[in-house]
Design an enzyme around this catalytic site. Structure first.
Site, mmCIF file in Angstrom:
data_model
loop_
_atom_site.group_PDB
_atom_site.id
_atom_site.type_symbol
_atom_site.label_atom_id
_atom_site.label_comp_id
_atom_site.label_asym_id
_atom_site.label_seq_id
_atom_site.Cartn_x
_atom_site.Cartn_y
_atom_site.Cartn_z
ATOM 1 N N GLU A 152 0.824 -1.207 0.000
ATOM 2 C CA GLU A 152 0.000 0.000 0.000
ATOM 3 C C GLU A 152 0.861 1.261 0.000
ATOM 4 O O GLU A 152 0.533 2.250 -0.665
ATOM 5 C CB GLU A 152 -0.915 -0.023 1.227
ATOM 6 C CG GLU A 152 -2.146 0.846 1.107
ATOM 7 C CD GLU A 152 -3.167 0.505 2.177
ATOM 8 O OE1 GLU A 152 -4.253 0.003 1.838
ATOM 9 O OE2 GLU A 152 -2.867 0.722 3.367
ATOM 10 N N GLU A 155 2.289 1.753 -3.419
ATOM 11 C CA GLU A 155 1.195 2.210 -4.289
ATOM 12 C C GLU A 155 0.878 3.682 -4.060
ATOM 13 O O GLU A 155 0.656 4.444 -5.012
ATOM 14 C CB GLU A 155 -0.041 1.345 -4.009
ATOM 15 C CG GLU A 155 -1.232 1.621 -4.914
ATOM 16 C CD GLU A 155 -2.436 0.766 -4.557
ATOM 17 O OE1 GLU A 155 -3.457 0.901 -5.246
ATOM 18 O OE2 GLU A 155 -2.367 -0.020 -3.580
ATOM 19 N N CYS A 172 -8.123 -2.505 3.655
ATOM 20 C CA CYS A 172 -8.025 -3.674 4.537
ATOM 21 C C CYS A 172 -9.342 -4.026 5.228
ATOM 22 O O CYS A 172 -9.476 -5.104 5.792
ATOM 23 C CB CYS A 172 -6.930 -3.470 5.573
ATOM 24 S SG CYS A 172 -7.061 -1.938 6.489
ATOM 25 N N SER A 192 -7.209 1.547 -2.625
ATOM 26 C CA SER A 192 -5.971 0.808 -2.849
ATOM 27 C C SER A 192 -6.280 -0.582 -3.385
ATOM 28 O O SER A 192 -7.214 -1.245 -2.930
ATOM 29 C CB SER A 192 -5.184 0.681 -1.538
ATOM 30 O OG SER A 192 -4.152 -0.260 -1.660
ATOM 31 N N LYS A 231 -14.980 -10.517 7.311
ATOM 32 C CA LYS A 231 -13.874 -11.309 6.772
ATOM 33 C C LYS A 231 -14.382 -12.636 6.199
ATOM 34 O O LYS A 231 -13.765 -13.216 5.300
ATOM 35 C CB LYS A 231 -12.819 -11.575 7.848
ATOM 36 C CG LYS A 231 -11.990 -10.344 8.226
ATOM 37 C CD LYS A 231 -11.129 -9.877 7.085
ATOM 38 C CE LYS A 231 -10.315 -8.645 7.448
ATOM 39 N NZ LYS A 231 -9.519 -8.147 6.310
ATOM 40 N N GLU A 234 -15.307 -11.620 2.771
ATOM 41 C CA GLU A 234 -14.120 -11.337 1.973
ATOM 42 C C GLU A 234 -13.440 -12.616 1.509
ATOM 43 O O GLU A 234 -12.995 -12.718 0.351
ATOM 44 C CB GLU A 234 -13.137 -10.502 2.799
ATOM 45 C CG GLU A 234 -11.866 -10.146 2.060
ATOM 46 C CD GLU A 234 -10.862 -9.403 2.923
ATOM 47 O OE1 GLU A 234 -10.336 -8.378 2.469
ATOM 48 O OE2 GLU A 234 -10.610 -9.862 4.067
ATOM 49 N N GLU A 239 -12.311 -13.156 -6.245
ATOM 50 C CA GLU A 239 -10.926 -12.798 -6.532
ATOM 51 C C GLU A 239 -9.933 -13.395 -5.539
ATOM 52 O O GLU A 239 -8.708 -13.287 -5.747
ATOM 53 C CB GLU A 239 -10.751 -11.272 -6.506
ATOM 54 C CG GLU A 239 -11.839 -10.470 -7.220
ATOM 55 C CD GLU A 239 -13.008 -10.146 -6.306
ATOM 56 O OE1 GLU A 239 -12.813 -9.470 -5.284
ATOM 57 O OE2 GLU A 239 -14.112 -10.612 -6.617
ATOM 58 N N CYS A 376 -10.759 -2.610 14.269
ATOM 59 C CA CYS A 376 -10.971 -4.055 14.378
ATOM 60 C C CYS A 376 -11.182 -4.529 15.817
ATOM 61 O O CYS A 376 -11.836 -5.546 16.053
ATOM 62 C CB CYS A 376 -9.785 -4.798 13.777
ATOM 63 S SG CYS A 376 -9.409 -4.320 12.081
#
Length: 526
Positions: A152, A155, A172, A192, A231, A234, A239, A376
């Site tokens: 990141e 980037e 994230c 990102s 999560k 995710e 992907e 989190c």
């Protein structure tokens, strides 16, 4: 468990589930969803019994981002995250190569499930507890957080240099990414492309680790233990895998992991401390603070400043100030490459729609977004905090609203004709505090381990654990993680390079079409 049952268990839209038999109709989940996300997925229904349903019949069609904040507030666990403990138990008997990876937030939250006071550091209990279950290797997802910082950060430098797709938003938090895909797809190019630490760990385990240890990726079972319910969503995104396998096979929340340990008779307070395996387990202080709001920003800026040969010590003293007109969005100015740049932190999504509809967000180069207030450590899969309502008699106007609506009959008039709460009956559903027009009722939080009311916010107590670990760490810049350097040197190549792009980066899609017609947010837009 039948094959059809397995398939139904991993459907994305059953991540959040409602048990109508356990529901007491307090609607605390609906209030919380509306307040903390601004989406308002749930509605109250009364078919002989008051309960809740997704507004458009399904959670996905109603715009749910699977943050799980509704599950934290429910006093009876009637609304809860899908339980995947059975899938892990199957894996333990499967003969596969078992690898567990645990998020930074576990260090500050898992202990609460074993009657330890809030704010107890249990970093040394995670690896031995997983190995007692039968996992061959246990890694800290903190290693993946350091990896995310490198990707990141690189980037971000490239984007600033080219002046393209700025500001860059962090990626994230899967609940935030889903929110953007559903409600603000126009900003997807600004997010990102770096995968989250969870997914970077999964991809690296099934490529770098698999190649190094000569294990077939398809024969590795990866368990990710997380404070986050999104999560689960995710990990099942299209992907997040390759060649017919998933990078992360199963995600357990902190609560689910504690449930599994207890079922197997493993008490973390009775086992000696042990470090995670070092091959992909060593981490820096910067990685640990990923679990708290502002941590991703701090960690990334340390490495970016280091890359640009700036004064990293000045990053430590950055102060973030609340933006005028907002409560949970803060900003600061940092020196990057000799130029002053504005950055921002978004803690919780209650104000994100307003923020994105304004031009304010375009003033920054880097914006951290966490869907859960505090980050989190307050995720939807963390331990529930005990609550009781407290009534200020001086403010009570004796309207009787709280008495009439309390689902468990915990509130009655006292001898002075004012509302009074019976704490023995109170289940902490928060309904009374939401509907009191005189603001006479507030919720008091308690530490279950001590039985005492919390003088400090429980989010702060958890966050302080991670910050203390960071402060005491010898290495606090992600790029200086020696094991990570070895991985890039021997396998991954340059950060944001060709191989890293293939394994550690992702894409996003406009998913606004998934919303059912006439959702609350669509009405607001019209």
């Amino acid at each position: 468990m039948s094959k059809s049952r397995k398939i139904s268990r991993i459907q994305q839209d059953n991540i959040i589930q409602i048990n109508k038999k356990k529901c007491i109709g307090c609607t605390g989940c609906a209030f919380t969803c509306a307040e903390r996300t601004g989406i308002s997925v749930l509605k109250a229904v009364d078919n002989g019994k008051r309960t809740v349903d997704p507004k458009q019949g399904t959670f996905g069609g109603s715009g749910c981002i699977y943050c799980g904040q509704c599950t934290l507030i429910c006093p009876t666990t009637a609304i809860n995250v899908r339980n995947d403990v059975a899938l892990v138990k199957e894996a333990l008997n499967s003969g596969k190569y078992l690898i567990a990876t645990a998020a930074p937030a576990l260090k500050a939250t898992l202990g609460e499930e074993f009657n330890l006071p809030i704010g107890t550091n249990v970093a040394g209990k995670i690896a031995p507890s997983a190995k007692k279950l039968g996992f061959q290797h246990v890694f800290d997802t903190d290693f993946g957080a350091d990896m995310t910082v490198l990707e990141e950060g690189t980037e971000l430098i490239k984007r600033i240099s080219s002046q393209e797709n700025l500001p860059m938003f962090t990626s994230c938090c899967p609940a935030w990414v889903r929110y953007a895909e559903l409600f603000h797809p126009e900003i997807l190019k600004n997010i990102s492309t770096s995968k989250s630490p969870q997914q970077m760990m999964g991809a690296s385990i099934k490529t770098y680790f698999a190649d190094t240890y000569n294990v077939l990726p398809s024969n590795i079972f990866t368990l990710s233990i997380k404070p986050c319910t999104a999560k689960k969503y995710e990990a099942k995104r299209d992907e997040m895998g390759r060649d017919g396998y998933r990078d992360i096979d199963v995600v357990l929340t902190v609560r689910e992991y504690a449930e599994l340990l207890k079922e197997k008779g493993i008490d973390i307070t009775a086992i000696p401390d042990e470090k995670s395996d070092s091959f992909m387990g060593d981490y820096t202080g910067a990685a640990v603070i990923f679990g708290s709001s502002g941590g991703v920003m701090q960690a990334t800026l340390r490495t970016v400043t280091y890359y640009l040969k700036g004064d990293v010590s000045k990053i430590e003293s950055i102060e973030f100030n609340t933006i005028e007109g907002y409560h949970d969005i803060k900003e600061s100015t940092v020196n990057l490459g000799g130029q002053e740049k504005k950055v921002a932190i978004v803690s919780g999504l209650s104000e994100i729609d307003k923020f994105l509809k304004s031009d304010k967000w375009k003033e920054y180069v880097f914006i951290e977004v966490m869907a859960c207030l505090g980050g989190c450590i307050n995720g939807g899969g963390t331990p529930r905090i005990q609550k009781k309502s407290e009534i200020n008699e001086k403010l009570c106007i004796a309207c009787g609203t709280c008495i009439e609506n309390c689902p468990v009959g915990a509130i009655e008039y006292n001898v002075r004709g004012r509302a009074e709460n019976n704490k023995e009956k109170c289940v902490g559903c928060t309904l009374c505090s939401k509907i009191c027009r005189a603001n006479a009722i507030k919720m008091i939080y308690y530490d279950k381990a001590t039985g005492k009311s919390l003088d400090e916010n429980y989010i702060k107590l958890r966050s302080d654990v991670l910050k203390d670990i960071d402060k005491s760490s010898e290495i606090r810049i992600s790029d200086k993680n020696e094991n990570l350097q070895n991985m890039y040197k021997n396998y991954m190549g340059d950060p944001d390079g060709e191989k890293a792009q293939k394994l550690l980066h992702t894409t996003y899609q406009d998913k606004s079409a998934e919303l059912s017609v006439n959702t609350t947010r669509n009405k607001k837009k019209n």
